[in-house]
Design a protein around this motif. Structure first.
Motif, mmCIF file in Angstrom:
data_model
loop_
_atom_site.group_PDB
_atom_site.id
_atom_site.type_symbol
_atom_site.label_atom_id
_atom_site.label_comp_id
_atom_site.label_asym_id
_atom_site.label_seq_id
_atom_site.Cartn_x
_atom_site.Cartn_y
_atom_site.Cartn_z
ATOM 1 N N TYR A 264 0.824 -1.204 0.000
ATOM 2 C CA TYR A 264 0.000 0.000 0.000
ATOM 3 C C TYR A 264 0.866 1.266 0.000
ATOM 4 N N GLY A 265 1.526 1.563 1.128
ATOM 5 C CA GLY A 265 2.329 2.772 1.226
ATOM 6 C C GLY A 265 3.566 2.702 0.344
ATOM 7 N N GLY A 310 0.068 4.349 4.272
ATOM 8 C CA GLY A 310 0.731 5.565 3.821
ATOM 9 C C GLY A 310 2.133 5.718 4.356
ATOM 10 N N LEU A 311 3.041 6.236 3.498
ATOM 11 C CA LEU A 311 4.417 6.567 3.872
ATOM 12 C C LEU A 311 4.746 7.936 3.309
ATOM 13 N N LEU A 322 7.224 9.364 8.070
ATOM 14 C CA LEU A 322 5.876 9.368 8.633
ATOM 15 C C LEU A 322 5.084 8.224 8.022
ATOM 16 N N SER A 323 4.463 7.416 8.861
ATOM 17 C CA SER A 323 3.663 6.283 8.387
ATOM 18 C C SER A 323 2.291 6.318 9.050
ATOM 19 N N SER A 355 -4.422 8.657 5.553
ATOM 20 C CA SER A 355 -3.216 9.281 5.010
ATOM 21 C C SER A 355 -2.568 10.144 6.074
ATOM 22 N N ALA A 356 -1.281 10.380 5.906
ATOM 23 C CA ALA A 356 -0.514 11.262 6.791
ATOM 24 C C ALA A 356 0.617 11.869 5.967
ATOM 25 N N TYR A 357 0.731 13.213 6.001
ATOM 26 C CA TYR A 357 1.718 13.914 5.187
ATOM 27 C C TYR A 357 2.412 14.998 6.007
ATOM 28 N N PHE A 358 3.738 15.142 5.782
ATOM 29 C CA PHE A 358 4.449 16.315 6.238
ATOM 30 C C PHE A 358 4.088 17.495 5.328
#
Length: 553
Positions: A264-265, A310-311, A322-323, A355-358
C-alpha cells in the motif's frame, strides 16, 4: 384493513415454486421462531394455508415476504441512508458526520461550517532548544501574511471512462507539466497528456490488481515506481510501457488470504537512496533505487497484521519518516535507527488513518485524514505531539466500494495552510445531488471554497494539486478531470467552441500499450458512472460549471 393494504404495498411478495408437497422451508421456521406474527402476518399465513389445501398435484407455491430493514443497523421499522441529496440518520446511531449523539446529520453544525468548534492553538512558551531553533530558523520561511488563494474551480478538460475500473491514485510528472499518471483498481496505469487531451495510453500488464501508490524515479523522469495489492513493486518505462518487478512478496501465487501480501504505502527517500514500500502485515520493505535491489530485512513499523496504507518522507529532514495505518496510529520514525517499537512519536486516532503527510515546504507540519470524519493538523513536529493542534470535522467516512479520501497539501502554498479533499455526503445544488471538492484553510478550519460541476454527479475521492501550475486533477469513478481557475469573462466566449472538444469519451477501446484488456462488467463501479454510454449528459460549456467560494469574514 386500510393499514393492512398499505403494508402489503410496502412489503412485496414473491411466489417461488417448490418440488414436493411435504417439503418445509427452513427460513420460514426461523422466521416463526425469531419474530411473533402480527395481525397482517397471521392473515397472510391463513391465505397460505388455504393455498396449501386447495393446490393441485405438482409444485406448491411458497410466499416469501420482503421486509424493509435499515441499511445501517439492519433492524426493521425505520430507514436510513441517502435519499437524493439528503442523508437520513439511523435513530439507533449517532450523527454520521461528527459521530456525536443528540442530533442528525442534516442539522449538524459541522455540515454548514467546517470550522465550527475549531479553536486555534495557543502559543506554547517552552524552553526546548529545538523549539527555539524552529522559531528562529524554520519559521521565517513561512510568510506571516497568507497570499491570496488561487482555486481551480472550472473543469477545463476531461476524459470519460478512461479506466475500466475506478481510479485509485494520481501523480503529476515532475518536469512535464501536462502529463498526469493515474492508477486504477484493475492494476492499470494511465498516462494522459491533458494539454493535447487525446494523447493518452493505458498500460494493462504492469499489475494484476489495484495500484495503490506511484512515485517517479528521482534519477529518471520517464520511470515510475508503483505499489500494488498484488504484492509487487513495479518499475515502468512510460515511453514503452515495459515494466520490471523489483519486489514480489507472493512468488508462489495465491496461498490463501492469511499469507497473501499486499503493498500500500510507497515513497522515495532520495538522500538515503531508498524506495520504501509497506504491506498489509505492518512491515516496511526497502529497495535501493540505484541498483533496484532489495536491501535489508523487512521491519515491523505498525501493529502486526495491520495495513500500513501511507508513507511520507520529510522534505527537509530526510531522516524522518511518517507512516499511518489501520491500527489507528500515525507514527514518526528516525530512518537512522529503524527498529520495531522504536518510533519517535505515535499520533493516536480513533479510527483508521487514511493518510498522513508532512507539510511540503518546511516539513514541520503534519496533516492526517482519519475514518472518524476528522482532519487533524499538528503545527510543529518539534512541539507537543500528544494532541493535534486542530481537529476539523469533514465528511469522508466512505463505504467499501470507494477509494479512501485523503486530504492533501497544496504544494504551491507558501503558508502551508491550504488543503484539498473530496466530500462524501452530497449536497443539494439546484435540485442536483453533488459531491463537492473542498478547499480548507488548515490553520483555522475554514472552508475556503467548494468546487463542483453539474455533470460530475459521482463522488470524487482522489484529488491532486499540481506542484507548479494552478491545476487540480480529480479522479471520479473511472473518469479523470482537470480543473483550472475561472477564466476572465472576455476570454470565455472565445474559447467556448474549443472547450466543446476537450471532453473525450472512452469505451474501453482507448489507445493501450502493452497487454490488451477486455472491458468486462464492473458491478461495483458501474453504479458510479454518471454519463450514459452515448455521452448525452456531457456539457463542457463554462456557463454550466458551478462553484461556491467562502471568504474569511
Amino acid at each position: 384493513m386500510g393499514l393492512t393494504r398499505n403494508r402489503r404495498k410496502r412489503e412485496p411478495e414473491i411466489v417461488i415454486a417448490r418440488d414436493t408437497d411435504s417439503e418445509s422451508s427452513a427460513s420460514e421456521e426461523e422466521e416463526e421462531d425469531d419474530y411473533p406474527l402480527s395481525e397482517s402476518e397471521k392473515e397472510d399465513e391463513a391465505v397460505k394455508i388455504e393455498l396449501e389445501k386447495s393446490k393441485a398435484k405438482g409444485k406448491a407455491p411458497i410466499t416469501v415476504k420482503l421486509k424493509k430493514v435499515c441499511k445501517v443497523c439492519k433492524q426493521p421499522g425505520h430507514e436510513a441512508g441517502f435519499k437524493g441529496a439528503t442523508y437520513i440518520d439511523c435513530p439507533m446511531k449517532p450523527c454520521f458526520l461528527c459521530k456525536m449523539p443528540g442530533h442528525t446529520t442534516m442539522s449538524c453544525s459541522h455540515r454548514v461550517v467546517t470550522d465550527h468548534g475549531i479553536l486555534p492553538t495557543s502559543h506554547r512558551n517552552t524552553k526546548n532548544p529545538i523549539d527555539f531553533v524552529f522559531m528562529r530558523q524554520l519559521q521565517p520561511r513561512i510568510p506571516p501574511i497568507k497570499p491570496p488563494y488561487v482555486i481551480p474551480d472550472q473543469v477545463h478538460c476531461a476524459v470519460i471512462r478512461y479506466h475500466s475500473r475506478r481510479v485509485t491514485c494520481l501523480e503529476f510528472h515532475p518536469t512535464r507539466n501536462n502529463i498526469l499518471l493515474s492508477g486504477d483498481k484493475k492494476g492499470q496505469i494511465g498516462v494522459w497528456d491533458f494539454a493535447k487531451v487525446y494523447e493518452k495510453s493505458v498500460y494493462g500488464d504492469i499489475h494484476s490488481v489495484q495500484v495503490n501508490n506511484m512515485r517517479f524515479s528521482p534519477t529518471n523522469d520517464d520511470m515510475v515506481y508503483s505499489a500494488s495489492s498484488d504484492g509487487k513493486v513495479g518499475y515502468t518505462d512510460l515511453e514503452t510501457g515495459t515494466s520490471s518487478t523489483l519486489l514480489n512478496l507472493n512468488p508462489n501465487g495465491w496461498q490463501g488470504p492469511t499469507t497473501w501480501n499486499m503493498l500500500y504505502g510507497l515513497d522515495i527517500n532520495s538522500d538515503k537512496g531508498l524506495v520504501l514500500a509497506a504491506d498489509n502485515f505492518g512491515l516496511l520493505h526497502m529497495i535501493d533505487h540505484r541498483s533496484n535491489n532489495v536491501t535489508g530485512e523487512p521491519i515491523l513499523i505498525h501493529k502486526k497484521g495491520s495495513k500500513v496504507v501511507g508513507l511520507d518522507c520529510n522534505p527537509v529532514h530526510p531522516e524522518l519518516l511518517l507512516s499511518c495505518g489501520n491500527d489507528h496510529f500515525a507514527r514518526i520514525w528516525d530512518m537512522r535507527k529503524l527498529q520495531p517499537g522504536e518510533s519517535l512519536n505515535d499520533l493516536a486516532h480513533k479510527r483508521v488513518v487514511n493518510s498522513a503527510y508532512f507539510s511540503p515546504s518546511s516539513g514541520t507540519k503534519i496533516l492526517t485524514t482519519s475514518q472518524d470524519n476528522r482532519i487533524r493538523v499538528w503545527d510543529s513536529i518539534f512541539g507537543d505531539l500528544d494532541s493535534p493542534s486542530r481537529e476539523i470535522v469533514h465528511s469522508h467516512d466512505f463505504n467499501r466500494h470507494l477509494t479512501p479520501f485523503k486530504a492533501e497539501w497544496d504544494p504551491k502554498d507558501a503558508s502551508e495552510s491550504l488543503i484539498v479533499v473530496g466530500r462524501y455526503i452530497s449536497e443539494n445544488y439546484n435540485g442536483a445531488a453533488l459531491h463537492p471538492i473542498d478547499f480548507i484553510d488548515s490553520s483555522n478550519g475554514q472552508l475556503v471554497a467548494e468546487v463542483m460541476d453539474p455533470n460530475i454527479t459521482t463522488i470524487t475521492p482522489v484529488n491532486k494539486l499540481h506542484p507548479r501550475d494552478d491545476v487540480l486533477a480529480s479522479g471520479s469513478s473511472r473518469s479523470l478531470f482537470i480543473w483550472r481557475p475561472e477564466e476572465k469573462r472576455e476570454m470565455v466566449e472565445e474559447k467556448e467552441k474549443e472547450k466543446e472538444k476537450k471532453i473525450v469519451i472512452c469505451y474501453g477501446d482507448s489507445n493501450k500499450k502493452g497487454k490488451k484488456q477486455k472491458r468486462g462488467s464492473d458491478d461495483e463501479d458501474e453504479d458510479d458512472d454518471m454519463f450514459s454510454s452515448k455521452g448525452k449528459n456531457i456539457k463542457a460549456k463554462a456557463k454550466t460549471t458551478k462553484s461556491t467560494r467562502k471568504t474569511k469574514a
